[in-house]
Design a protein around this motif. Sequence first.
Motif, PDB file in Angstrom:
ATOM      1  N   ALA A  44     -39.735 -12.138 -21.217  1.00  0.00           N
ATOM      2  CA  ALA A  44     -38.522 -11.502 -21.727  1.00  0.00           C
ATOM      3  C   ALA A  44     -38.879 -10.217 -22.460  1.00  0.00           C
ATOM      4  O   ALA A  44     -39.855 -10.166 -23.211  1.00  0.00           O
ATOM      5  CB  ALA A  44     -37.793 -12.462 -22.670  1.00  0.00           C
ATOM      6  N   ASP A  45     -38.097  -9.168 -22.209  1.00  0.00           N
ATOM      7  CA  ASP A  45     -38.307  -7.931 -22.938  1.00  0.00           C
ATOM      8  C   ASP A  45     -37.790  -8.074 -24.364  1.00  0.00           C
ATOM      9  O   ASP A  45     -36.860  -8.840 -24.620  1.00  0.00           O
ATOM     10  CB  ASP A  45     -37.563  -6.778 -22.256  1.00  0.00           C
ATOM     11  CG  ASP A  45     -38.188  -6.398 -20.929  1.00  0.00           C
ATOM     12  OD1 ASP A  45     -39.431  -6.464 -20.817  1.00  0.00           O
ATOM     13  OD2 ASP A  45     -37.434  -6.042 -20.000  1.00  0.00           O
ATOM     14  N   PRO A  46     -38.380  -7.347 -25.320  1.00  0.00           N
ATOM     15  CA  PRO A  46     -37.823  -7.349 -26.669  1.00  0.00           C
ATOM     16  C   PRO A  46     -36.373  -6.876 -26.629  1.00  0.00           C
ATOM     17  O   PRO A  46     -35.992  -6.075 -25.765  1.00  0.00           O
ATOM     18  CB  PRO A  46     -38.707  -6.352 -27.418  1.00  0.00           C
ATOM     19  CG  PRO A  46     -39.972  -6.292 -26.632  1.00  0.00           C
ATOM     20  CD  PRO A  46     -39.569  -6.495 -25.210  1.00  0.00           C
ATOM     21  N   PRO A  47     -35.519  -7.357 -27.519  1.00  0.00           N
ATOM     22  CA  PRO A  47     -34.119  -6.923 -27.524  1.00  0.00           C
ATOM     23  C   PRO A  47     -33.990  -5.429 -27.786  1.00  0.00           C
ATOM     24  O   PRO A  47     -34.921  -4.801 -28.316  1.00  0.00           O
ATOM     25  CB  PRO A  47     -33.499  -7.745 -28.664  1.00  0.00           C
ATOM     26  CG  PRO A  47     -34.649  -8.167 -29.511  1.00  0.00           C
ATOM     27  CD  PRO A  47     -35.809  -8.321 -28.590  1.00  0.00           C
ATOM     28  N   ASP A  48     -32.836  -4.889 -27.421  1.00  0.00           N
ATOM     29  CA  ASP A  48     -32.635  -3.451 -27.563  1.00  0.00           C
ATOM     30  C   ASP A  48     -32.742  -2.972 -29.007  1.00  0.00           C
ATOM     31  O   ASP A  48     -33.078  -1.812 -29.257  1.00  0.00           O
ATOM     32  CB  ASP A  48     -31.256  -3.060 -27.010  1.00  0.00           C
ATOM     33  CG  ASP A  48     -31.190  -3.214 -25.497  1.00  0.00           C
ATOM     34  OD1 ASP A  48     -32.269  -3.230 -24.858  1.00  0.00           O
ATOM     35  OD2 ASP A  48     -30.076  -3.331 -24.962  1.00  0.00           O
ATOM     36  N   ASP A  49     -32.444  -3.858 -29.952  1.00  0.00           N
ATOM     37  CA  ASP A  49     -32.520  -3.466 -31.355  1.00  0.00           C
ATOM     38  C   ASP A  49     -33.885  -3.780 -31.977  1.00  0.00           C
ATOM     39  O   ASP A  49     -34.065  -3.672 -33.190  1.00  0.00           O
ATOM     40  CB  ASP A  49     -31.418  -4.139 -32.179  1.00  0.00           C
ATOM     41  CG  ASP A  49     -31.506  -5.668 -32.145  1.00  0.00           C
ATOM     42  OD1 ASP A  49     -32.331  -6.196 -31.371  1.00  0.00           O
ATOM     43  OD2 ASP A  49     -30.741  -6.314 -32.883  1.00  0.00           O
ATOM     44  N   ALA A  50     -34.845  -4.185 -31.152  1.00  0.00           N
ATOM     45  CA  ALA A  50     -36.202  -4.427 -31.655  1.00  0.00           C
ATOM     46  C   ALA A  50     -36.819  -3.119 -32.115  1.00  0.00           C
ATOM     47  O   ALA A  50     -36.460  -2.038 -31.636  1.00  0.00           O
ATOM     48  CB  ALA A  50     -37.058  -5.059 -30.564  1.00  0.00           C
ATOM     49  N   PRO A  51     -37.763  -3.174 -33.051  1.00  0.00           N
ATOM     50  CA  PRO A  51     -38.389  -1.936 -33.528  1.00  0.00           C
ATOM     51  C   PRO A  51     -39.235  -1.284 -32.445  1.00  0.00           C
ATOM     52  O   PRO A  51     -39.647  -1.927 -31.473  1.00  0.00           O
ATOM     53  CB  PRO A  51     -39.271  -2.422 -34.689  1.00  0.00           C
ATOM     54  CG  PRO A  51     -39.558  -3.844 -34.364  1.00  0.00           C
ATOM     55  CD  PRO A  51     -38.319  -4.370 -33.699  1.00  0.00           C
ATOM     56  N   ALA A  52     -39.468   0.007 -32.618  1.00  0.00           N
ATOM     57  CA  ALA A  52     -40.367   0.754 -31.739  1.00  0.00           C
ATOM     58  C   ALA A  52     -41.591   1.117 -32.566  1.00  0.00           C
ATOM     59  O   ALA A  52     -41.545   2.010 -33.407  1.00  0.00           O
ATOM     60  CB  ALA A  52     -39.684   2.009 -31.196  1.00  0.00           C
ATOM     61  N   MET A  53     -42.683   0.416 -32.365  1.00  0.00           N
ATOM     62  CA  MET A  53     -43.872   0.621 -33.186  1.00  0.00           C
ATOM     63  C   MET A  53     -44.530   1.960 -32.868  1.00  0.00           C
ATOM     64  O   MET A  53     -44.670   2.334 -31.712  1.00  0.00           O
ATOM     65  CB  MET A  53     -44.877  -0.513 -32.970  1.00  0.00           C
ATOM     66  CG  MET A  53     -46.053  -0.468 -33.933  1.00  0.00           C
ATOM     67  SD  MET A  53     -47.140  -1.912 -33.763  1.00  0.00           S
ATOM     68  CE  MET A  53     -48.227  -1.627 -35.170  1.00  0.00           C
ATOM     69  N   ARG A  54     -44.927   2.653 -33.923  1.00  0.00           N
ATOM     70  CA  ARG A  54     -45.628   3.925 -33.773  1.00  0.00           C
ATOM     71  C   ARG A  54     -46.838   3.926 -34.698  1.00  0.00           C
ATOM     72  O   ARG A  54     -46.751   3.545 -35.865  1.00  0.00           O
ATOM     73  CB  ARG A  54     -44.725   5.114 -34.145  1.00  0.00           C
ATOM     74  CG  ARG A  54     -43.417   5.192 -33.392  1.00  0.00           C
ATOM     75  CD  ARG A  54     -43.602   5.491 -31.939  1.00  0.00           C
ATOM     76  NE  ARG A  54     -44.244   6.774 -31.679  1.00  0.00           N
ATOM     77  CZ  ARG A  54     -44.441   7.252 -30.450  1.00  0.00           C
ATOM     78  NH1 ARG A  54     -44.056   6.565 -29.379  1.00  0.00           N
ATOM     79  NH2 ARG A  54     -45.042   8.406 -30.285  1.00  0.00           N
ATOM     80  N   VAL A  55     -47.976   4.316 -34.162  1.00  0.00           N
ATOM     81  CA  VAL A  55     -49.211   4.428 -34.932  1.00  0.00           C
ATOM     82  C   VAL A  55     -49.664   5.882 -34.834  1.00  0.00           C
ATOM     83  O   VAL A  55     -49.867   6.400 -33.733  1.00  0.00           O
ATOM     84  CB  VAL A  55     -50.299   3.475 -34.404  1.00  0.00           C
ATOM     85  CG1 VAL A  55     -51.572   3.621 -35.225  1.00  0.00           C
ATOM     86  CG2 VAL A  55     -49.800   2.032 -34.426  1.00  0.00           C
ATOM     87  N   ALA A  56     -49.837   6.528 -35.972  1.00  0.00           N
ATOM     88  CA  ALA A  56     -50.044   7.979 -35.986  1.00  0.00           C
ATOM     89  C   ALA A  56     -51.303   8.396 -35.215  1.00  0.00           C
ATOM     90  O   ALA A  56     -51.246   9.224 -34.308  1.00  0.00           O
ATOM     91  CB  ALA A  56     -50.106   8.478 -37.428  1.00  0.00           C
ATOM     92  N   GLY A  57     -52.451   7.880 -35.598  1.00  0.00           N
ATOM     93  CA  GLY A  57     -53.691   8.197 -34.887  1.00  0.00           C
ATOM     94  C   GLY A  57     -54.136   9.638 -34.971  1.00  0.00           C
ATOM     95  O   GLY A  57     -54.921  10.095 -34.128  1.00  0.00           O
ATOM     96  N   THR A  58     -53.678  10.373 -35.983  1.00  0.00           N
ATOM     97  CA  THR A  58     -54.042  11.790 -36.075  1.00  0.00           C
ATOM     98  C   THR A  58     -55.380  12.015 -36.781  1.00  0.00           C
ATOM     99  O   THR A  58     -56.086  12.975 -36.490  1.00  0.00           O
ATOM    100  CB  THR A  58     -52.953  12.575 -36.825  1.00  0.00           C
ATOM    101  OG1 THR A  58     -52.716  11.959 -38.104  1.00  0.00           O
ATOM    102  CG2 THR A  58     -51.653  12.572 -36.031  1.00  0.00           C
ATOM    103  N   ARG A  59     -55.740  11.111 -37.679  1.00  0.00           N
ATOM    104  CA  ARG A  59     -56.942  11.350 -38.484  1.00  0.00           C
ATOM    105  C   ARG A  59     -58.205  11.353 -37.631  1.00  0.00           C
ATOM    106  O   ARG A  59     -59.067  12.224 -37.775  1.00  0.00           O
ATOM    107  CB  ARG A  59     -57.056  10.302 -39.590  1.00  0.00           C
ATOM    108  CG  ARG A  59     -58.227  10.575 -40.520  1.00  0.00           C
ATOM    109  CD  ARG A  59     -58.356   9.569 -41.643  1.00  0.00           C
ATOM    110  NE  ARG A  59     -59.431   9.964 -42.523  1.00  0.00           N
ATOM    111  CZ  ARG A  59     -59.944   9.205 -43.488  1.00  0.00           C
ATOM    112  NH1 ARG A  59     -59.454   7.986 -43.688  1.00  0.00           N
ATOM    113  NH2 ARG A  59     -60.929   9.641 -44.234  1.00  0.00           N
TER     114      ARG A  59
END
Length: 287
Positions: A243-258
């Motif tokens: 099952a896909d996460p629901p539409d209101d599930a969070p969208a995880m973001r990891v910066a990775g700039t350092r």
Amino acid sequence: MRPRAVVTGAAGTVGSRVCDRLAAAGWGVRGLVRSPALPGAPVELVQADLGDADALRVACRGADVVVHCAAALSSDRRMCRETNVEGTRHLLAALGASRRARFVFVSSVSVYDVRHGWSVDEQSPQWSDDVYPYGRSKVEAEELVRSDDHGLAWVVLRPVPVLSMHRSSFWGPLALERARRSAQPQFASRTMPFVHVDNLADAALLAATHPRAVGGVFDVVDGHGETRAYHEALAAATGRRPADPPDDAPAMRVAGTRIRSELGYSPRDRFAEFLGELARATVTPES
């Protein structure tokens, strides 16, 4: 003399590729494993358990760098503590106050307490309780590594989900097994931060050699894919779509700039390549 590295978890998903990368760069590599196995690189294989202080002292003797990849990715509190926390403590003690060695600890972005938000960087809040045993164990292990008690030069890498078709890969073959048994989502976020295992091995080499790496904590992320696409690849191989996460599930973001700005990390995006390999995988039917 060529530099010498010790890699724990040398038969595992990450450790085996770190061995490959270091050996290709001209290092003498000693791979620590719990049971006899043959990683893909020309390494000196040593059987040593993270609980065996004497074996660890012998295995780490003369090392210029120790890359600690061994870990228990589990919801079992006891297992996480024994392997991730106490195992790290024993390894640090085995090295003693050797100011010659650099200690590269492969941690995880699982240290971040996502109850405070799903967009994270190296300064984000971490787990302070045992709600998530694996994440908390990595927090505690990092605290050991970053303390001043052992006198080692240290580097902490925090990779996101690691893309690999190694037999022990949590997001590769093991995910196929889980998808075959259950329709539950494999990832709770609508977006899936990822790092390909070969790129993570490159990051480990940077951590082992770059002068600016010492004393640094670095999230390691190549990019962000769609969880839906990952589930489609699992379904192509297993015939069962999680099952896909629901539409209101969070969208995880990891910066990775350092790690990019300080160490020059420049990964190639291999998400689509990995999904193709995953979709074409052969899954043995359940008996």
